[in-house]
Structure formats: C-alpha cells, structure tokens
Write an enzyme that holds these catalytic residues in place. Structure first.
Site, PDB file in Angstrom:
ATOM      1  N   PHE A  76      23.761   5.010 108.501  1.00 51.48           N
ATOM      2  CA  PHE A  76      25.071   5.194 109.067  1.00 51.48           C
ATOM      3  C   PHE A  76      25.226   6.266 109.575  1.00 51.48           C
ATOM      4  CE2 PHE A  76      29.570   5.895 109.914  1.00 51.48           C
ATOM      5  CZ  PHE A  76      29.897   4.774 110.405  1.00 51.48           C
ATOM      6  N   ASN A 101      18.030  -4.979 111.445  1.00 47.07           N
ATOM      7  CA  ASN A 101      18.001  -3.976 112.137  1.00 47.07           C
ATOM      8  C   ASN A 101      16.611  -3.629 112.306  1.00 47.07           C
ATOM      9  OD1 ASN A 101      17.047  -0.949 111.101  1.00 47.07           O
ATOM     10  ND2 ASN A 101      18.164  -1.728 109.531  1.00 47.07           N
ATOM     11  N   PHE A 104      13.880   4.442 112.897  1.00 51.31           N
ATOM     12  CA  PHE A 104      14.332   5.788 112.581  1.00 51.31           C
ATOM     13  C   PHE A 104      14.836   6.577 113.913  1.00 51.31           C
ATOM     14  CE2 PHE A 104      11.085   6.478 108.792  1.00 51.31           C
ATOM     15  CZ  PHE A 104      12.180   5.680 108.016  1.00 51.31           C
ATOM     16  N   ASN A 161      12.149   8.551 101.685  1.00 50.91           N
ATOM     17  CA  ASN A 161      12.165   7.063 102.262  1.00 50.91           C
ATOM     18  C   ASN A 161      10.785   6.402 102.533  1.00 50.91           C
ATOM     19  OD1 ASN A 161      12.913   4.796 103.364  1.00 50.91           O
ATOM     20  ND2 ASN A 161      13.929   5.326 105.041  1.00 50.91           N
ATOM     21  N   SER A 196      11.239   2.069 104.652  1.00 47.24           N
ATOM     22  CA  SER A 196      11.900   1.261 106.152  1.00 47.24           C
ATOM     23  C   SER A 196      10.491   0.198 106.413  1.00 47.24           C
ATOM     24  CB  SER A 196      11.939   2.550 107.065  1.00 47.24           C
ATOM     25  OG  SER A 196      12.245   1.782 108.274  1.00 47.24           O
ATOM     26  N   ASN A 220      10.523  -0.538 109.321  1.00 43.89           N
ATOM     27  CA  ASN A 220      10.504  -0.516 110.783  1.00 43.89           C
ATOM     28  C   ASN A 220       9.523   0.580 111.438  1.00 43.89           C
ATOM     29  OD1 ASN A 220      12.076  -2.631 111.279  1.00 43.89           O
ATOM     30  ND2 ASN A 220      13.808  -1.438 110.731  1.00 43.89           N
ATOM     31  N   THR A 221       8.851   1.369 110.456  1.00 42.14           N
ATOM     32  CA  THR A 221       7.785   2.278 110.949  1.00 42.14           C
ATOM     33  C   THR A 221       6.501   1.758 110.379  1.00 42.14           C
ATOM     34  OG1 THR A 221       9.347   4.132 110.889  1.00 42.14           O
ATOM     35  CG2 THR A 221       7.112   4.889 110.595  1.00 42.14           C
ATOM     36  N   LYS A 241      13.118   6.203  97.417  1.00 36.56           N
ATOM     37  CA  LYS A 241      14.040   4.734  98.042  1.00 36.56           C
ATOM     38  C   LYS A 241      12.738   3.818  98.150  1.00 36.56           C
ATOM     39  CE  LYS A 241      16.967   2.942 100.858  1.00 36.56           C
ATOM     40  NZ  LYS A 241      18.401   3.334 101.761  1.00 36.56           N
ATOM     41  N   ASN A 287      15.913  -0.582 100.026  1.00 37.32           N
ATOM     42  CA  ASN A 287      16.104  -0.556 101.421  1.00 37.32           C
ATOM     43  C   ASN A 287      16.071  -2.253 101.794  1.00 37.32           C
ATOM     44  OD1 ASN A 287      15.863   0.277 104.086  1.00 37.32           O
ATOM     45  ND2 ASN A 287      14.687   1.955 103.373  1.00 37.32           N
ATOM     46  N   GLY A 302      23.944  -5.173  99.810  1.00 35.45           N
ATOM     47  CA  GLY A 302      24.731  -6.343  99.766  1.00 35.45           C
ATOM     48  C   GLY A 302      25.939  -5.907  98.976  1.00 35.45           C
TER      49      GLY A 302
HETATM   50  C1  LIG Z   1      21.624  -0.463 110.644  1.00 35.91           C
HETATM   51  C2  LIG Z   1      21.098  -0.024 109.615  1.00 35.91           C
HETATM   52  C3  LIG Z   1      20.226   1.053 109.567  1.00 35.91           C
HETATM   53  C4  LIG Z   1      19.606   1.764 108.500  1.00 35.91           C
HETATM   54  N1  LIG Z   1      18.874   2.885 108.585  1.00 35.91           N
HETATM   55  C5  LIG Z   1      18.437   3.458 107.273  1.00 35.91           C
HETATM   56  C6  LIG Z   1      17.778   4.511 107.507  1.00 35.91           C
HETATM   57  O1  LIG Z   1      17.615   5.350 108.193  1.00 35.91           O
HETATM   58  N2  LIG Z   1      17.073   5.059 106.361  1.00 35.91           N
HETATM   59  C7  LIG Z   1      17.334   4.154 105.001  1.00 35.91           C
HETATM   60  O2  LIG Z   1      16.640   4.895 103.975  1.00 35.91           O
HETATM   61  N3  LIG Z   1      18.007   3.195 104.966  1.00 35.91           N
HETATM   62  C8  LIG Z   1      18.467   2.723 106.199  1.00 35.91           C
HETATM   63  N4  LIG Z   1      19.106   1.514 106.065  1.00 35.91           N
HETATM   64  C9  LIG Z   1      19.088   0.614 104.730  1.00 35.91           C
HETATM   65  C10 LIG Z   1      20.496   1.070 103.984  1.00 35.91           C
HETATM   66  O3  LIG Z   1      20.659   2.392 103.599  1.00 35.91           O
HETATM   67  C11 LIG Z   1      20.582   0.270 102.683  1.00 35.91           C
HETATM   68  O4  LIG Z   1      19.488   0.315 101.905  1.00 35.91           O
HETATM   69  C12 LIG Z   1      20.388  -1.490 102.979  1.00 35.91           C
HETATM   70  O5  LIG Z   1      21.133  -1.428 104.199  1.00 35.91           O
HETATM   71  C13 LIG Z   1      21.072  -2.198 101.970  1.00 35.91           C
HETATM   72  O6  LIG Z   1      22.308  -2.042 101.791  1.00 35.91           O
HETATM   73  P1  LIG Z   1      23.590  -2.879 102.334  1.00 35.91           P
HETATM   74  O7  LIG Z   1      23.300  -4.249 102.322  1.00 35.91           O
HETATM   75  O8  LIG Z   1      24.897  -2.161 101.776  1.00 35.91           O
HETATM   76  O9  LIG Z   1      23.454  -2.553 104.004  1.00 35.91           O
HETATM   77  C14 LIG Z   1      19.979   1.068 107.250  1.00 35.91           C
HETATM   78  C15 LIG Z   1      20.521  -0.179 107.155  1.00 35.91           C
HETATM   79  C16 LIG Z   1      21.106  -0.667 108.361  1.00 35.91           C
HETATM   80  C17 LIG Z   1      22.228  -1.742 108.232  1.00 35.91           C
END
Ligand SMILES: Cc1cc2nc3c(=O)[nH]c(=O)nc-3n(C[C@H](O)[C@H](O)[C@H](O)COP(=O)(O)O)c2cc1C
Length: 356
Positions: free
Chosen positions: A63, A110, A114, A170, A173, A175-176, A213, A242, A293
């Site tokens: 966020f 998403n 990064f 981390n 992710s 996406n990398t 993570k 994640n 969640g």
């Molecule tokens: C738009 C978006 C961007 C995120 N960016 C990152 C990130 O940069 N690094 C990371 O460790 N997790 C990232 N996350 C994952 C969240 O930190 C979290 O682990 C995941 O969304 C599950 O939690 P939630 O269901 O409450 O969203 C991102 C999640 C969302 C939705």
C-alpha cells in the site's frame, strides 16, 4: 475516526484502481487522516523482538511502497505499518493495466511488478520521520534486471536497517520472474546469512528483526524446506503470506483470469491454514505474522489462534475503508474477553497445540 475517508470510498471506487490508490496516497499526504492514534485496550498489546506493538493489526506491504504515508496510516489505528516493497533502484513495474478489482469476490489481482521509487527515496522519508512514535517496517526486494539478488537485498538492509523497526525479505512476489526460486533452502540460507551480517554492520546493538515473507503456493516439500531454513538461518519470524497465483474455484468476477497475485477473501482460508502449518513445522519457535484476506475481527482472531502473533491486511481496506481497523480491534478485544484470554499472546496458537 475521521469519516471523510469512508465517505470518499464510493467515489474512489469509480476510479480505475491504480488511480484510486494514487489519489488515496495524495490525500493522506496532505493530511486527510484522523488527528491522533486511538488508545488501544491493553489486552491488544503484544511485545515481540523487544518492541511493543500497541495492537496486532498492521498494514501489509504494497500500500505504502515508497514510505509516503506511514504516519497517516498509523493514525487510522494500525499497530504497525510495513512500507515497501522497495528495490535498490527505482523501477516502473509492469505495463498497465496491472491492478484489478474483483468486486464480487472481495479480492484484487495485481501484477504491479515492484513499481517503486527506490531505496534513496524511501531512506530519505524514513530519515525524516526518525524518532517519531509508531512501528514502521520495511519490505525489501530486488530489481527486475538485477543479476545478483543477494546484493540487492543486502543493499536494502544496509540502507534501512538503522531506520526501520523490522525488515522483511520478500522472496514471494509472483510478479518478479525468478523471485520465488529464492524460497529454496540453499538460497534462503545464503540470503539470510548475508542479510544478518549486513544488518549487524549497520546496527550492532538491538538490530531490527529480520522476517521472511513467503508465498501461499508452495508444495508440501517446499513448505518443509522453508521451515527448516527459517529455523537453521536464525531468521526472526515469518510473514504468511503473499498473494496467490492459484485461482480457487468459484471466483465470479470478470477479472478472475487476469494474471498476477490474487489477494483478499479467496486467500483467507489458505493463508490461515499455512500459518497453522508453519507453526507446527517451526515448532512455535518464532513469531509468525498472518496476512491474507483479513476483513473482520473474526478473520484476525482465526489467524492468531492458528499461530500468528501479528496480522496484516491490505485488500479489505479497499472495500471497507480505514474504519475497518477500529472495528477489527474492537471485535478482537471482545473475542479475547469472551474466551478468557488476558492478552493476544495468550491466544496465539490456541487452535494448533504443539507436542510437548
Ligand atoms: C496492490 C497490491 C500490491 C502489493 N504489493 C506488495 C509488495 O510490494 N510487497 C509485498 O510483500 N506484498 C505486496 N502485496 C501483498 C500484500 O502485502 C499481502 O501479502 C496480500 O495482499 C494478502 O493480504 P490481503 O488479502 O489483506 O491483501 C500487495 C498486495 C496488493 C493487493
């Protein structure tokens, strides 16, 4: 609680998701946040790694990637805020569109990749808030085009170990490309050893804890390997989890088949089960952070009972607005009292007893 944000939520929802996110950050930067943090009931406080968390509900990474608004988010009542993921150099991330609302599923997908302003920008902002109250962590990543992943994480630890209340490596992710391969045991052991020594060079007394993570999409062997690596490496905790690359049956939104990481309600049960499993595999020897969640006090409580000492959320904030944080805390305090727990620490792992 300042109602402005909750009132603005329906308007924000009319905007494309990434524009809405930028607008939220901009509004928070100019000060549309409540006046001061609420006082939390003492039952919600928990001490971990020598740090006092006023409550266990944190803002998850992603966020506030660039550490623009940690204090504003703390004023909404979060017990801690995780900034990042930040990479050594700024990078634009993947082509847009790359963030999708799955409204019917209370979820997001998403594939941001990064996007962030890099370590210098984040460091400057954390320097500016040095000495302020409120726990702020930093989540570290690697640049997409980097050929030396360990060097990238080490650069992050060097830059931020003296400024963040905790660090997160981390490796999860989706996406990398190649990032999740770092979850193999040999890679993890090398990575964590390098990070611990970098952290120690910067902060010799009371260095920030280093957390790992992890993804929710690991095989049984992969989960066991991570637990072994966590125990052997001396990492200080594990953040679970994640986003998922899986697409559980029953998703209804038209965006369900977009590629990327799925977060929100469909991730809740899987990530909570993984907290319980990691508690068993690590034999309760390190604090776990449960994320995935969480949208209610009951969801947070289930993660705590599964073994999480802290919880985090992101996606539910998009659907419920920041008033959610206070509601979760109120309901959590109620569940603790109902079940006869004097504090969060007493409830941690209540549903996952460990063999003595
Ligand atoms: C738009 C978006 C961007 C995120 N960016 C990152 C990130 O940069 N690094 C990371 O460790 N997790 C990232 N996350 C994952 C969240 O930190 C979290 O682990 C995941 O969304 C599950 O939690 P939630 O269901 O409450 O969203 C991102 C999640 C969302 C939705």
């Amino acid at each position: 609680m300042n109602p402005l944000f909750d009132l603005g939520l329906p308007l924000l929802r009319l905007l494309p998701p990434e524009t809405a996110h930028r607008a939220s950050i901009a509004a928070l930067r100019v000060g549309i946040a409540p006046g001061g943090p609420e006082l939390d009931p003492s039952s919600l406080g928990i001490t971990l790694w020598g740090r006092r968390f006023p409550n266990p509900v944190g803002l998850a990474a992603g966020f506030d990637k660039n550490a623009e608004v940690p204090d504003a988010m703390l004023r909404f009542g979060f017990g801690f805020v995780e900034t990042g993921t930040v990479t050594p150099r700024p990078q634009p991330g993947n082509p847009k569109p790359r963030l999708f609302r799955l409204v019917e599923d209370r979820a997001l997908i998403n594939r941001l990749g990064f996007n962030n302003e890099g370590l210098d920008a984040v460091r400057t902002r954390l320097v500016a808030r040095r000495g302020r109250a409120g726990l702020v962590g930093a989540n570290l990543g690697k640049n997409k085009d980097s050929t030396d992943a360990i060097a990238d994480y080490v650069a992050g630890a060097r830059a931020l170990a003296g400024l963040a209340d905790y660090l997160v490596v981390n490796v999860s992710s989706p996406n990398t490309p190649g990032l999740r391969d770092l979850q193999r045991k040999t890679s993890l052991l090398a990575l964590i050893a390098a990070l611990k020594s970098a952290r120690g060079e910067v902060v010799s007394t009371d260095p920030p804890p280093l957390l790992l993570k992890i993804a929710p999409d690991l095989s049984e062997d992969g989960r066991a390997e991570i637990a072994e690596a966590a125990l052997e490496s001396g990492v200080d905790g594990v953040v679970i989890s994640n986003t998922t690359v899986a697409r559980p049956a029953g998703l209804r939104s038209r965006h369900a088949h977009e590629s990327g990481g799925l977060s929100g309600k469909p991730l809740l049960a899987v990530s909570t089960a993984l907290v319980g499993e990691m508690r068993r595999l690590t034999r309760g020897r390190m604090p776990l952070v449960g994320v995935g969640g969480v949208a209610s006090g009951a969801d947070a409580y289930a993660k705590i009972r599964a073994g999480a000492s802290l919880v985090q959320l992101y996606t539910a904030l998009v659907y419920e607005g920041p008033g959610l944080v206070s509601r979760i805390k109120r309901d959590l305090a109620g569940f603790l009292a109902r079940d006869g727990f004097a504090s969060i620490a007493d409830a941690v792992g209540a549903d996952v007893p460990l063999p003595s």
